[in-house]
Design a protein around this motif. Structure first.
Motif, PDB file in Angstrom:
ATOM      1  N   PRO A   1      46.014  38.151  45.498  1.00 24.42           N
ATOM      2  CA  PRO A   1      46.899  38.854  44.204  1.00 24.42           C
ATOM      3  C   PRO A   1      48.322  37.803  43.327  1.00 24.42           C
ATOM      4  CG  PRO A   1      47.853  39.789  46.351  1.00 24.42           C
ATOM      5  CD  PRO A   1      46.952  38.712  46.627  1.00 24.42           C
ATOM      6  N   THR A   2      47.262  36.653  43.281  1.00 20.53           N
ATOM      7  CA  THR A   2      48.757  35.737  42.633  1.00 20.53           C
ATOM      8  C   THR A   2      47.343  35.438  41.661  1.00 20.53           C
ATOM      9  OG1 THR A   2      46.754  34.318  44.063  1.00 20.53           O
ATOM     10  CG2 THR A   2      49.864  34.252  44.365  1.00 20.53           C
ATOM     11  N   SER A   3      46.087  36.120  41.728  1.00 22.16           N
ATOM     12  CA  SER A   3      45.313  35.930  40.873  1.00 22.16           C
ATOM     13  C   SER A   3      45.559  36.774  40.004  1.00 22.16           C
ATOM     14  CB  SER A   3      43.705  35.561  40.891  1.00 22.16           C
ATOM     15  OG  SER A   3      43.848  34.319  42.177  1.00 22.16           O
ATOM     16  N   VAL A   4      46.354  37.781  40.063  1.00 19.97           N
ATOM     17  CA  VAL A   4      46.848  38.726  39.359  1.00 19.97           C
ATOM     18  C   VAL A   4      47.755  38.955  38.228  1.00 19.97           C
ATOM     19  CG1 VAL A   4      46.494  41.497  38.637  1.00 19.97           C
ATOM     20  CG2 VAL A   4      44.706  40.459  40.108  1.00 19.97           C
TER      21      VAL A   4
ATOM     22  N   HIS B   1      37.107  31.214  42.957  1.00 23.24           N
ATOM     23  CA  HIS B   1      38.580  30.459  42.867  1.00 23.24           C
ATOM     24  C   HIS B   1      39.577  30.982  42.385  1.00 23.24           C
ATOM     25  CE1 HIS B   1      34.468  27.964  40.850  1.00 23.24           C
ATOM     26  NE2 HIS B   1      34.475  28.859  40.768  1.00 23.24           N
ATOM     27  N   PRO B   2      40.471  31.169  43.186  1.00 22.45           N
ATOM     28  CA  PRO B   2      41.793  31.325  43.523  1.00 22.45           C
ATOM     29  C   PRO B   2      42.872  30.896  42.260  1.00 22.45           C
ATOM     30  CG  PRO B   2      41.202  30.344  45.365  1.00 22.45           C
ATOM     31  CD  PRO B   2      40.002  30.461  45.316  1.00 22.45           C
ATOM     32  N   GLU B   3      42.339  30.143  42.509  1.00 28.49           N
ATOM     33  CA  GLU B   3      43.047  28.982  40.906  1.00 28.49           C
ATOM     34  C   GLU B   3      43.031  29.931  39.839  1.00 28.49           C
ATOM     35  OE1 GLU B   3      39.683  27.155  40.831  1.00 28.49           O
ATOM     36  OE2 GLU B   3      41.074  27.651  42.308  1.00 28.49           O
TER      37      GLU B   3
ATOM     38  N   VAL C   1      41.514  28.987  32.696  1.00 28.58           N
ATOM     39  CA  VAL C   1      41.953  29.088  34.142  1.00 28.58           C
ATOM     40  C   VAL C   1      42.208  30.802  34.424  1.00 28.58           C
ATOM     41  CG1 VAL C   1      43.986  27.085  33.642  1.00 28.58           C
ATOM     42  CG2 VAL C   1      44.697  29.375  32.626  1.00 28.58           C
ATOM     43  N   GLY C   2      41.842  31.339  33.141  1.00 30.86           N
ATOM     44  CA  GLY C   2      41.242  32.795  33.291  1.00 30.86           C
ATOM     45  C   GLY C   2      41.009  32.931  32.222  1.00 30.86           C
ATOM     46  N   ALA C   3      41.446  34.099  31.766  1.00 31.54           N
ATOM     47  CA  ALA C   3      41.152  35.381  30.951  1.00 31.54           C
ATOM     48  C   ALA C   3      42.125  36.181  30.913  1.00 31.54           C
ATOM     49  CB  ALA C   3      39.550  35.742  31.333  1.00 31.54           C
ATOM     50  N   GLU C   4      42.223  36.907  29.868  1.00 27.23           N
ATOM     51  CA  GLU C   4      42.625  38.296  29.548  1.00 27.23           C
ATOM     52  C   GLU C   4      41.822  39.141  29.452  1.00 27.23           C
ATOM     53  OE1 GLU C   4      46.275  40.556  26.222  1.00 27.23           O
ATOM     54  OE2 GLU C   4      44.791  38.825  25.924  1.00 27.23           O
TER      55      GLU C   4
ATOM     56  N   ALA D   1      29.779  32.261  32.168  1.00 24.96           N
ATOM     57  CA  ALA D   1      28.365  30.784  32.238  1.00 24.96           C
ATOM     58  C   ALA D   1      30.082  29.876  31.238  1.00 24.96           C
ATOM     59  CB  ALA D   1      27.780  31.467  30.816  1.00 24.96           C
ATOM     60  N   PHE D   2      31.201  30.188  30.132  1.00 24.32           N
ATOM     61  CA  PHE D   2      32.214  29.826  29.876  1.00 24.32           C
ATOM     62  C   PHE D   2      33.626  29.095  30.908  1.00 24.32           C
ATOM     63  CE2 PHE D   2      36.508  29.325  28.008  1.00 24.32           C
ATOM     64  CZ  PHE D   2      35.920  28.929  26.503  1.00 24.32           C
ATOM     65  N   TYR D   3      33.333  29.683  31.988  1.00 27.54           N
ATOM     66  CA  TYR D   3      34.287  29.494  32.952  1.00 27.54           C
ATOM     67  C   TYR D   3      33.895  28.266  33.237  1.00 27.54           C
ATOM     68  CZ  TYR D   3      37.144  28.897  37.085  1.00 27.54           C
ATOM     69  OH  TYR D   3      38.089  28.617  37.908  1.00 27.54           O
ATOM     70  N   ALA D   4      32.302  28.229  33.631  1.00 28.12           N
ATOM     71  CA  ALA D   4      31.568  26.967  34.525  1.00 28.12           C
ATOM     72  C   ALA D   4      31.305  26.058  33.634  1.00 28.12           C
ATOM     73  CB  ALA D   4      30.121  27.923  34.974  1.00 28.12           C
ATOM     74  N   ALA D   5      31.529  26.089  32.844  1.00 23.20           N
ATOM     75  CA  ALA D   5      31.928  24.831  31.732  1.00 23.20           C
ATOM     76  C   ALA D   5      32.817  24.358  31.746  1.00 23.20           C
ATOM     77  CB  ALA D   5      30.633  25.362  30.535  1.00 23.20           C
ATOM     78  N   TRP D   6      34.145  25.111  31.679  1.00 18.51           N
ATOM     79  CA  TRP D   6      35.113  24.539  31.248  1.00 18.51           C
ATOM     80  C   TRP D   6      35.908  24.575  32.606  1.00 18.51           C
ATOM     81  CZ3 TRP D   6      37.452  24.261  25.919  1.00 18.51           C
ATOM     82  CH2 TRP D   6      36.554  24.439  24.884  1.00 18.51           C
TER      83      TRP D   6
END
Length: 556
Positions: free
Chosen positions: A412-415, A378-380, A325-328, A539-544
């Motif tokens: 902004p909701t994506s941050v 991917h705003p989600e 769903v995202g990353a830090e 690449a990780f996001y595309a797979a997961w």
């Protein structure tokens, strides 16, 4: 004219800000220098003070051992006195009358004994004769204080009737007695100034003074209830332990200048080289750390200019499905030799200068450049950025985010903005800044919850979106420790307040299962994925992004 006035006003504002920044840096350098000076002084003084303390302790122990040794002398002598007295009294026990042979036998016993000073013979309760010859009339037989195990009765102190020997000890058996000088028991010839006292003290009974080398040591012995006591200063003297052998006890006393002071000086001279080396090591390290801290500011500033600071991204996944769903965004500082400087080292340095605002701006802009396209597509998904105390109190983080993400078209909701509890010390200022950020659409997350200034006030008054459980609490999952109940309390609290929950530091399947069973929605950690470069994360996001890949076993 208006333009000129506006330009002059802007110039004055820039000058004021530059002057303020210069003054702030100067104050920071002075503060670091002052702390360094204090640390150097403490580093130089502490080893010497420690040496003095150790020398005193060692000298005190040595004094204690010496006094204990001297305290054993009168006890050992008294045991020999009892043995010799018993032998002498048995030798003359069968003799009666004051015949020349009887007197000669008593005199011969005295001459062959080291401790016996006189042997006496009693008839009808009076002294008839002694090793000195016939006794004058009227010298009565003395009463006995106690009887020794060998049958010999003992009188602690009497005054001889035939001589001017002063106070002596009398030991009786049958019709005879022997006299022993107190001085023979308590004199310590090897060290002047040492005084000892001897007493008869069965366990549980008060002491009966047998011999004393002075009133002070006698009073010290008679006042003792415990049988052992460390050497300590009594007024201007040092007193040793009670030395016990059977029912006999003794104590020794000496002025401190006899051994303690000289021993302390001797130990000090032995330990000073070690103290000097230790002080040099401490001072060297303080100077090195100070110079490094001062230089680290310049190095940090240079790293910002040269591009040595970069970002890596650690995926955040939905624990129920494995969906990413995202990353830090995590900052890294790689030096020219390939080594890394830990953010926990240079971030505090940057926070004490004007650099932290520049670092926060750099992180926001670089993260937007890296993941702006992904977040627009991917705003989600979301990007988590770490905020500092400077950002929520002094920095213009609202404008920075708007200029960065707003212009890039990132929702902004994506941050997600993560801040630690330590960032909320100035509650009123922080509350206003965070409210403005949340009103703008950014999500606010409390990072490392439970490890800082934990206060329910900001949970109730601030508009928060999520709590992040610190790794230290996740680490204890599966162990029987107090922190296990803490993590369950945090989960229950967040659930009650309808806050999202993110767990960091997940490193085992057991931790993942525990968190999933308690409906913790999001998580990150080495068990899921390590921090990675931008291309690897994309690449990780595309797979997961739709859930854990088929080749990954994602079970509770």
């Amino acid at each position: 004219m208006a333009r000129t006035a506006c330009a002059m006003k802007q110039l004055r504002r820039v000058w004021a800000l530059a002057k303020f920044d210069w003054v702030k840096r100067l104050r920071n350098r002075r503060r670091v220098a002052l702390v360094a000076i204090v640390a150097i002084l403490l580093g130089a003084i502490a080893p010497v003070a420690l040496t003095a303390w150790l020398a005193s302790v060692m000298a005190e122990r040595n004094t204690h051992e010496t006094l204990n040794l001297y305290g054993s002398v009168p006890v050992i002598r008294m045991e020999k006195v009892i043995e010799q007295a018993h032998d002498v009294l048995q030798t003359v026990e069968g003799m009666t009358g004051c015949t020349p042979e009887h007197i000669a036998a008593m005199r011969n016993a005295v001459m062959q004994s080291y401790f016996i000073d006189e042997v006496g013979y009693f008839e009808d309760g009076e002294l008839a004769c002694s090793s000195w010859g016939m006794a004058p009339p009227g010298i009565a037989e003395n009463r006995i204080d106690f009887v020794l195990p060998n049958g010999v009765g003992l009188r602690a102190s009497i005054t001889p009737g035939q001589t001017d020997a002063g106070s002596v000890m009398a030991l009786h058996l049958g019709a005879h007695n022997v006299l022993v000088s107190h001085t023979r028991l308590v004199e310590v010839l090897s060290l002047q100034g040492v005084s000892v006292a001897l007493a008869y003290m069965p366990v549980g009974a008060p002491p009966l003074l047998l011999a004393s080398g002075g009133d002070a040591v006698a009073a010290e012995l008679l006042s003792q209830a415990p049988l052992e006591r460390k050497a300590n200063a009594q007024g201007h003297r040092h007193v040793g332990d009670l030395f016990r052998s059977g029912d006999l006890v003794a104590v020794a006393m000496m002025p401190p200048e006899l051994t303690h002071s000289s021993d302390q000086l001797d130990y000090m001279l032995r330990l000073l080289p070690l103290a000097f080396v230790l002080a040099c090591i401490i001072v060297f390290n303080v100077i090195w750390l100070t110079l490094r801290r001062l230089d680290l500011r310049h190095e940090t500033k240079a790293a910002l200019r040269s591009g040595n600071l970069r970002l890596v991204y650690q995926p955040v996944v939905e624990l129920a499905t494995g969906r990413c769903v995202g990353a830090e965004a995590l900052i890294r500082w790689q030096q020219r030799d390939g080594s890394y400087i830990n953010p926990e080292v240079f971030i505090p340095v940057a926070e004490q200068s004007a650099l932290i605002g520049q670092i926060s701006t750099f992180v926001a802009r670089r993260a937007c450049e890296d993941l702006g396209n992904l977040l627009r597509t991917h705003p989600e998904a979301h990007l988590s950025l770490n905020m500092t105390a400077y950002d929520v109190t002094s920095g213009d983080i609202v404008r920075t985010l708007e200029d960065t993400f707003g212009r890039a078209g990132v929702p902004p909701t994506s941050v997600w903005l993560e801040l630690t509890e330590r960032s909320l010390i100035d509650f009123e200022t922080s509350c206003g800044k965070l409210s403005a950020l949340r009103d703008a659409g950014y999500r606010i997350v409390i990072d490392d919850f439970g490890t800082g200034y934990s206060n329910l006030q900001y949970l109730q008054e601030m508009k928060l979106d999520a709590l992040k459980i610190d790794k230290s609490f996740v680490d204890v999952i599966g162990r029987q420790t107090a922190n296990r109940s803490v993590i369950e309390t945090i989960i229950e609290l967040a659930t009650t307040l309808e806050l999202d929950i993110v767990a960091e530091g997940i490193e085992t399947q057991a931790q993942l299962s525990f968190l999933r069973q308690r409906n913790v929605r999001l998580g990150q950690g080495y068990f899921i994925a390590r921090p990675m470069e931008l291309a690897d994360f994309v690449a990780f996001y595309a797979a997961w992004k739709d859930g854990a890949p088929e080749e990954v076993t994602w079970v509770a």
